[in-house]
Design a protein around this motif. Sequence first.
Motif, short mmCIF file in Angstrom:
data_model
loop_
_atom_site.label_atom_id
_atom_site.label_comp_id
_atom_site.label_asym_id
_atom_site.label_seq_id
_atom_site.Cartn_x
_atom_site.Cartn_y
_atom_site.Cartn_z
N LEU A 322 35.87 41.28 33.25
CA LEU A 322 36.86 40.28 33.64
C LEU A 322 38.27 40.78 33.39
CD1 LEU A 322 35.18 36.99 32.33
CD2 LEU A 322 35.22 37.88 34.66
N VAL A 323 38.46 41.47 32.28
CA VAL A 323 39.78 42.02 31.98
C VAL A 323 40.18 43.02 33.05
CG1 VAL A 323 41.16 43.33 30.32
CG2 VAL A 323 39.51 41.66 29.51
N LYS A 324 39.22 43.86 33.47
CA LYS A 324 39.51 44.86 34.50
C LYS A 324 39.89 44.19 35.83
CE LYS A 324 37.77 49.12 36.56
NZ LYS A 324 38.26 48.80 37.88
N LYS A 325 39.21 43.09 36.16
CA LYS A 325 39.54 42.36 37.39
C LYS A 325 40.96 41.80 37.31
CE LYS A 325 34.95 40.90 38.96
NZ LYS A 325 34.05 39.75 39.20
N SER A 326 41.35 41.33 36.13
CA SER A 326 42.71 40.79 35.99
C SER A 326 43.75 41.90 36.16
CB SER A 326 42.87 40.10 34.64
OG SER A 326 42.86 41.03 33.58
N LEU A 327 43.45 43.08 35.64
CA LEU A 327 44.36 44.21 35.80
C LEU A 327 44.46 44.62 37.28
CD1 LEU A 327 43.29 46.39 32.73
CD2 LEU A 327 45.26 44.89 32.90
N THR A 347 50.74 37.33 30.19
CA THR A 347 49.28 37.26 30.34
C THR A 347 48.69 38.67 30.43
OG1 THR A 347 49.52 35.17 31.54
CG2 THR A 347 47.41 36.29 31.71
N MET A 348 49.33 39.55 31.18
CA MET A 348 48.81 40.91 31.33
C MET A 348 48.87 41.69 30.02
SD MET A 348 47.64 40.87 34.23
CE MET A 348 46.96 42.47 33.91
N ALA A 354 43.05 42.58 24.85
CA ALA A 354 41.60 42.37 24.94
C ALA A 354 40.88 43.64 25.37
CB ALA A 354 41.31 41.23 25.92
N PHE A 355 41.48 44.37 26.31
CA PHE A 355 40.86 45.58 26.86
C PHE A 355 41.07 46.79 25.96
CE2 PHE A 355 40.20 48.48 30.68
CZ PHE A 355 38.86 48.13 30.81
N GLN A 356 41.93 46.61 24.93
CA GLN A 356 42.26 47.67 23.99
C GLN A 356 42.75 48.92 24.72
OE1 GLN A 356 38.76 48.15 21.51
NE2 GLN A 356 39.32 46.39 20.25
N ASP A 357 43.66 48.69 25.65
CA ASP A 357 44.20 49.78 26.46
C ASP A 357 45.68 49.96 26.11
OD1 ASP A 357 45.12 51.52 28.44
OD2 ASP A 357 43.63 50.82 29.88
N TYR A 360 47.93 51.41 29.25
CA TYR A 360 48.22 50.41 30.28
C TYR A 360 49.24 49.41 29.75
CZ TYR A 360 47.14 47.99 34.65
OH TYR A 360 47.23 47.45 35.91
N GLY A 361 49.09 49.04 28.48
CA GLY A 361 50.04 48.11 27.87
C GLY A 361 51.45 48.67 27.86
N LYS A 362 51.57 49.97 27.61
CA LYS A 362 52.90 50.60 27.63
C LYS A 362 53.49 50.59 29.03
CE LYS A 362 52.45 53.65 23.61
NZ LYS A 362 52.40 55.06 23.13
#
Length: 810
Positions: A322-327, A347-348, A354-357, A360-362
Motif C-alpha cells: 500500500l505504501v508503494k501504491k501511494s508513492l 502525507t508522503m 512507514a516504508f523506511q525509505d 525517497y524521503g530526501k
Amino acid sequence: MLMMGSFAIIPYNNRTESPLLELSNSLDDFTYTKLVQSSTHSRSSTHGKLAHSHMLKTGHTPRLFLHNTLMNMYLKCNEPDLALQLFDEMPERNIVSWNSLISGYTQLGQYVNAKQVFREARIKNVNVSKYTYASMLSVCARTRDLELGKVVHGLIIISGVGVDAFLSNPLVGMYSKCGRVDQARVVFDKCDGLDDVSWNSMVAGYAKDGLHNEMVRILVKMHRSGVRFGSYVLGSVLNACCMNFESCLTWGKLLHACSVRLGWDLDVIVGTALLDMYGKIGELNDALLVFNLLRDKNVVMYNAMIAGLLRGEDVNDVNDELVKKSLDLFVSMQRRGLRPSEFTFSTMIKACIAFQDLEYGKQIHTHVIKNNLRYDEYIGSALVEFYSSWRLMNDALTCFDSSNKQDVVIWTSMIAGHAQNGDYERALVLFCELLSFGVKPDEFTVSSVLSACANLGGVRSGEQVQSYSVKTGVIASNVVVNSLVYMYAKSGDIDSANRMFEVADKLDVVSWSVMICSAAYHGCAKEALTIFGLMISGGIRPNDVAFLGVLTACSHAGLVEEGFRCYETMKKNYGITPTEKHSACIVDLFGRAGRLSDAESFIISSDFSHAPVMWRCLLSSCRTHKNMDIGKRVAERLIKLDPQASSSYVLLYNIYNDAGMEPQATKVRDLMTNRRIKKEPGLSWIEVGNQVHSFLVGDKSHPQSAKIYEKLDEVLEKIKKIGYVDAKKSKNNSSCVTVNHHSEKLAVILGLISLPASAPVRVMKNLRVCQDCHTVMKLISKVENREIILRDPIRFHRFRYGACSCGDYW
C-alpha cells in the motif's frame, strides 16, 4: 494624502489627481452611485473614496440611498472602520443601513461587532427585517452562540415576519451547529416552503451529530418528496458513512449507487467523498475503482486516495504494498502536471517513514524546498518525525529551525524525536524553550515530555510538568493522565502512580494496561493480576499490552501455571496473536523457575525460534541456575544468530567465570577482542534537585567524587559488620575494586549525602544489577535506614529494612 472632512482623499497617481477632483461642481446622486458601485464590484475603494471626497469638497449632500451605497462599498472593500464612521455621521438611517452594517461585519468575520450593532438596533427599536435576522442567525451559528440564537428566533416569531424557507434554513443551520439538532428538526417540520437547502441542512445536521439513523430517515423522506439530491448533501452523507456505525458500508454503497444513477458520481465533491469513505472504512479496492473512473482528477482527489492507502491506527501498520501504491500515485500526480499541496507532502513524508525509505524521503524533502514549502508547520513536523525515525537528529534540527516555530505540532515532533532516540535531557530543554517561545503545549506535547521524564527517572521534573498540566487544564486529557501514571511508575514512585490512576475520571484500555505493567515491573504480581481482573469485570477488553504486563508479573513472581494459562487465554479467548515479547515472557517464566528444558522446547516450537531475545532470556536463566550444558549450547546458537551483540558473550563469560572455568572464560573474552566487540558500559544516574548526575564504573569525574568515595568506604565497613563478605575474599584485588565501585553504588552514595533523610534514593541503570550490588543495596538500606529504589532494564528493586521487593527472585 489630503484630508476633507473626516475622510481621506487618495491621490489618483503620483503626478496628477483624478479629473473627478478637478470638477468644481457636484454631480447628481445617480452619477455618484454608479461611481461608488464600480468600486464595490472591483473590491477596490480608491475610486469610491475619490467620489466620496468630491461630495465633501463640493458640499454635495447625498441622500440616504447613496449613504447606504457608500457604507456597503467600504464594507465590501474590507474597510469596516470607515463604514462605521460613515454610519455614525449619517443624519438619518433606515433598516437597510443597519442591515448593511450587520451583514458586512458578518461577512468579514467580525462577529462581536455584528452582535453589538444588532443590540443597538434593538435598543433603538429599529424594526429590523428578515435579512437582518438571517445575518444574525449566521453569526450565532458560526460562534456557537445558542442563547443569542434562541433570542433571535423568539424575535422572529414576535415580529410576525414568518418562518419561510429564507429564515428556516439559517435557523436549522444555527441549531444544528450549536448541537441542538432536535430543535432544528422542529423548525424544519413547521416550515411550509422547504427547498433544497432546507433538506440538505437537515441531513448535514444529523450527519454532524452522528445521528445516522435519523440522517438516513430524512434522506429517504427527501427522496420520496421528490427533492433532487445535490452534491453537497451526498457529500455530507458519504462523509457520515466514514464513521463507525452499523451497516455503514451497506449505506455507503447504496448512496454510491444513487449517486451513479443521478449522475453525481463523477462530481468533484461526491467523487472525493466516495474516495474518503472507502478509504476510511478500509475498502481500498473500491476506492481505487472510484479513483480510476474519475476523469478530471485534481489534487484533492489524489490526496484522498493517498491518505486512504496510508490510513491505519498507526502508519507503521500499513503494509509495504500500500505504501508503494501511494508513492506511485505521487509520481502520477506530478506527471499530470498537478502541483502537490502541503497535505500531499506531509502525507508522503509519513509514507516514507512507514516504508523506511530514507532516499525517497530526501527526494520528497527536495521537492518541498523546490516548492518553497519548507516553512510550513505540518510539513516541517513530518520532516522532523522522518529524520528522527532514522536517528538523524541534526537533520531533524535543521528542519525544525527552518520553520517559524509558531505551531505546537512541530515542537511536539521535535520533543518526541529526542525522547524516542534516548536524548531525554534535550527533550526537557526543548520543552522549556517552547514555553519561553510563547507556544502553548497541548496534551500530546505534555505526554511526550512526560515520557522523557519517565525514561530519565526524573520524578521531580515530572512533577513540575504535572503542575503545568493542572494549571493549563490539559490534565483533563486521558493521554496526559496515562502518561503521568507511566511517568511515576517508571520513576519508581508506584504510590503516586496508584493515586493518579484512582483519581482519573475516565479509564480506558491504555489506563488499565499502564497500571498492570507498572505493578508488574515493580514486582507486585498479585496487584497486577487483581487489576487485570477488575479490568475484565469492568467490561474493558484487554489488549496485547495488558497481557504482556500480566505475563511479566507472573514471570517475576514465579507463577508458572498462572502465566502459561494467561498466555493460552490471550490466544484462544481474545484472538490476540502472541508477539516476540509475549513469547519471551514465557521463556523467562520457565527459565526463572528452573525449567530450562521446557523453555528451550518452547522456543524451538514457537514462531520466534530465530529471535535472539528468546535465546538470550534462556541463557540468562542458565547462568542463574548454573546449568553449564544448556548454557553452552544456547550461547553458541545465540552467537551465530547475533554475532555482534556483546550481551551474549558477556553472559557466556560469566557462566564460565562463575563455574571457575577460567581458561574457557578467557577464550570468550579473547573472541570478543578479535571480533572487536565491546561490552556496553554500565551507566547509572540519579536526579538530585533539578539536575541529573550520571556515573560509570570507577567514575571520578563528579565534583563531589572525593566525598562519594569516602562515604562509600564508610558504608562498606558498616555492612561488613552485619555479615557482608567483601569481594576481596572471592576475587583478585583489581576485580574487587571494580565491583565495589560499580556505577549504581556511586549513584546511591550521592543520593545518601545529597537528599533529605526522609527522601527515597531513586537510581536508574542501563544494565541488569549484579548480585554483589543487589546484596550491598539491601544491607545499605538497613544500616542507613533509607529506602533505595533501583531500576534496571528488567524490573524495579525496592530495598527497605535489609530486604528487596523482588524477594531475591530476579
